[in-house]
Design a protein around this motif. Structure first.
Motif, PDB file in Angstrom:
ATOM      1  N   PHE A 125       0.831  -1.196   0.000  1.00 46.12           N
ATOM      2  CA  PHE A 125       0.000   0.000   0.000  1.00 46.12           C
ATOM      3  C   PHE A 125       0.868   1.249   0.000  1.00 46.12           C
ATOM      4  O   PHE A 125       2.071   1.197   0.223  1.00 46.12           O
ATOM      5  N   SER A 126       0.212   2.372  -0.233  1.00 52.88           N
ATOM      6  CA  SER A 126       0.831   3.678  -0.076  1.00 52.88           C
ATOM      7  C   SER A 126       0.090   4.407   1.031  1.00 52.88           C
ATOM      8  O   SER A 126      -1.095   4.712   0.899  1.00 52.88           O
ATOM      9  N   TRP A 143      -0.076   3.762  -5.031  1.00 46.75           N
ATOM     10  CA  TRP A 143       0.345   5.095  -5.447  1.00 46.75           C
ATOM     11  C   TRP A 143      -0.229   5.480  -6.806  1.00 46.75           C
ATOM     12  O   TRP A 143      -0.376   6.667  -7.117  1.00 46.75           O
ATOM     13  N   ASP A 144      -0.613   4.500  -7.621  1.00 52.08           N
ATOM     14  CA  ASP A 144      -1.122   4.787  -8.959  1.00 52.08           C
ATOM     15  C   ASP A 144      -2.645   4.843  -9.017  1.00 52.08           C
ATOM     16  O   ASP A 144      -3.225   4.969 -10.098  1.00 52.08           O
ATOM     17  N   GLY A 145      -3.326   4.755  -7.876  1.00 58.75           N
ATOM     18  CA  GLY A 145      -4.759   4.964  -7.854  1.00 58.75           C
ATOM     19  C   GLY A 145      -5.617   3.721  -7.796  1.00 58.75           C
ATOM     20  O   GLY A 145      -6.849   3.819  -7.802  1.00 58.75           O
ATOM     21  N   TYR A 146      -5.025   2.544  -7.743  1.00 58.34           N
ATOM     22  CA  TYR A 146      -5.794   1.309  -7.591  1.00 58.34           C
ATOM     23  C   TYR A 146      -5.976   1.001  -6.105  1.00 58.34           C
ATOM     24  O   TYR A 146      -5.209   1.467  -5.257  1.00 58.34           O
ATOM     25  N   GLN A 169      -5.311  -8.909  -3.494  1.00 60.22           N
ATOM     26  CA  GLN A 169      -6.176  -8.669  -4.647  1.00 60.22           C
ATOM     27  C   GLN A 169      -6.220  -7.174  -4.925  1.00 60.22           C
ATOM     28  O   GLN A 169      -6.283  -6.365  -3.992  1.00 60.22           O
ATOM     29  N   THR A 170      -6.207  -6.794  -6.209  1.00 63.19           N
ATOM     30  CA  THR A 170      -6.236  -5.390  -6.608  1.00 63.19           C
ATOM     31  C   THR A 170      -7.381  -5.144  -7.581  1.00 63.19           C
ATOM     32  O   THR A 170      -7.650  -5.977  -8.450  1.00 63.19           O
ATOM     33  N   THR A 171      -8.037  -4.011  -7.442  1.00 62.30           N
ATOM     34  CA  THR A 171      -9.139  -3.680  -8.336  1.00 62.30           C
ATOM     35  C   THR A 171      -8.621  -3.459  -9.760  1.00 62.30           C
ATOM     36  O   THR A 171      -7.498  -3.000  -9.961  1.00 62.30           O
ATOM     37  N   LYS A 172      -9.439  -3.783 -10.742  1.00 66.94           N
ATOM     38  CA  LYS A 172      -9.073  -3.541 -12.136  1.00 66.94           C
ATOM     39  C   LYS A 172      -9.310  -2.093 -12.533  1.00 66.94           C
ATOM     40  O   LYS A 172      -8.763  -1.621 -13.525  1.00 66.94           O
ATOM     41  N   GLU A 173     -10.114  -1.406 -11.754  1.00 67.44           N
ATOM     42  CA  GLU A 173     -10.466  -0.020 -12.055  1.00 67.44           C
ATOM     43  C   GLU A 173      -9.644   0.942 -11.208  1.00 67.44           C
ATOM     44  O   GLU A 173      -9.537   0.785  -9.990  1.00 67.44           O
ATOM     45  N   LYS A 174      -9.059   1.944 -11.871  1.00 64.10           N
ATOM     46  CA  LYS A 174      -8.302   2.971 -11.169  1.00 64.10           C
ATOM     47  C   LYS A 174      -9.262   4.062 -10.704  1.00 64.10           C
ATOM     48  O   LYS A 174     -10.125   4.508 -11.469  1.00 64.10           O
ATOM     49  N   MET A 184      -1.235  16.001  -6.299  1.00 62.94           N
ATOM     50  CA  MET A 184      -0.696  16.582  -5.065  1.00 62.94           C
ATOM     51  C   MET A 184      -0.750  15.634  -3.876  1.00 62.94           C
ATOM     52  O   MET A 184      -0.238  15.958  -2.812  1.00 62.94           O
ATOM     53  N   GLY A 185      -1.362  14.500  -4.029  1.00 65.59           N
ATOM     54  CA  GLY A 185      -1.454  13.566  -2.913  1.00 65.59           C
ATOM     55  C   GLY A 185      -2.860  13.042  -2.745  1.00 65.59           C
ATOM     56  O   GLY A 185      -3.833  13.631  -3.247  1.00 65.59           O
ATOM     57  N   ALA A 186      -2.979  11.927  -2.050  1.00 67.96           N
ATOM     58  CA  ALA A 186      -4.276  11.305  -1.836  1.00 67.96           C
ATOM     59  C   ALA A 186      -4.251  10.506  -0.552  1.00 67.96           C
ATOM     60  O   ALA A 186      -3.191  10.095  -0.078  1.00 67.96           O
TER      61      ALA A 186
END
Length: 258
Positions: A125-126, A143-146, A169-174, A184-186
């Motif tokens: 994770f980030s 970090w890339d939005g998934y 497991q990672t979502t297919k949708e960003k 700027m960050g999330a």
């Protein structure tokens, strides 16, 4: 609303993280100039300086044992274990080659005030991850939005398994907005019952009457595993955007849920 005690001087102006455990705030800070960590906890209790004065109650800080010397300076990801007393933290030293152990995962037991090393692996994770009981997994942001959900590591695992691989497991949708403007960050906030809120800041020129500012994109969504065991975002997703202060150089979007 209550205002807590100011953080000790050795914890100010450093890069750090905060974790709430059982109505206490744990804070870990790293000072780049002194090249050392400071670790403390803020809790509610008696604040009388000595036995001669009448005791009063309030928020106060207590110094805790710092991380071990092998603990790298930056915490990249962290999560509270569902046992309610173990904080997992993954670190990385980007100045070191991977073969020299740039990654490492540690935990701190808040009951025993003991640090433990779990091996040369990292939480996927980030920033902060959150435990969701319905999914029985830690859920965090890439970090890339998934969005990812991984199994919870055992507090008893140690360096006999230095390259532990957690089932993930990672979502297919960003979920990051498709705007190509500077990011700027999330941060990801847990709202309970597999519901989450993603807050993303995007730099925006001419946002406030000709002055540079930023736009907050707030996305509320749900998560579930489908019949194949794949992580999916549920349909009841909502997104809203807000223009915020022009002081973008000192702004990092973070949300919390009450």
């Amino acid at each position: 609303m209550t205002i807590g005690a100011h953080a000790p001087a050795d914890m100010v102006c450093g890069f750090g993280i905060t974790v709430v455990v059982d109505e206490m705030l744990y804070a870990l800070s790293y000072h780049f100039r002194e090249k050392q960590h400071s670790f403390g906890v803020m809790s509610w209790g008696s604040t009388a300086p000595d036995a001669l004065q009448q005791p009063t109650e309030g928020w106060s800080w207590k110094t805790l044992p710092p991380p071990p010397p092998t603990f790298h300076r930056r915490v990249n990801s962290y999560a509270l274990h569902p046992d309610g007393c173990t904080i997992f933290m993954s670190t990385a030293n980007f100045m070191t080659a991977p073969s020299k152990g740039c990654m490492g995962t540690y935990s701190f037991n808040t009951k025993d005030s003991v640090w433990r090393w779990h091996g040369e692996w990292a939480l996927p994770f980030s920033g902060q991850a959150h435990f969701d009981r319905e999914l029985n997994a830690w859920v965090g942001l890439h970090w890339d939005g998934y969005i990812s959900a991984c199994q919870v590591a055992s507090p008893s695992c140690h360096n006999t398994t230095p390259t532990l691989q957690l089932d993930c497991q990672t979502t297919k949708e960003k979920l990051f907005c498709k705007d190509r403007k500077p990011h700027m960050g999330a941060s990801l906030t847990y709202m309970g019952t597999s519901k989450f809120c993603l807050v993303q800041g995007v730099e925006e020129e001419q946002a406030l009457g000709g002055h540079d500012g930023c736009v907050l994109h707030i996305t509320i969504f749900g998560l579930k595993f489908n019949h194949k065991g794949e992580l999916r975002i549920t349909d009841h997703r909502s997104t809203r955007s807000f223009i915020v202060s022009s002081h973008k150089d000192h702004f990092m979007p973070v949300a919390f849920w009450m």
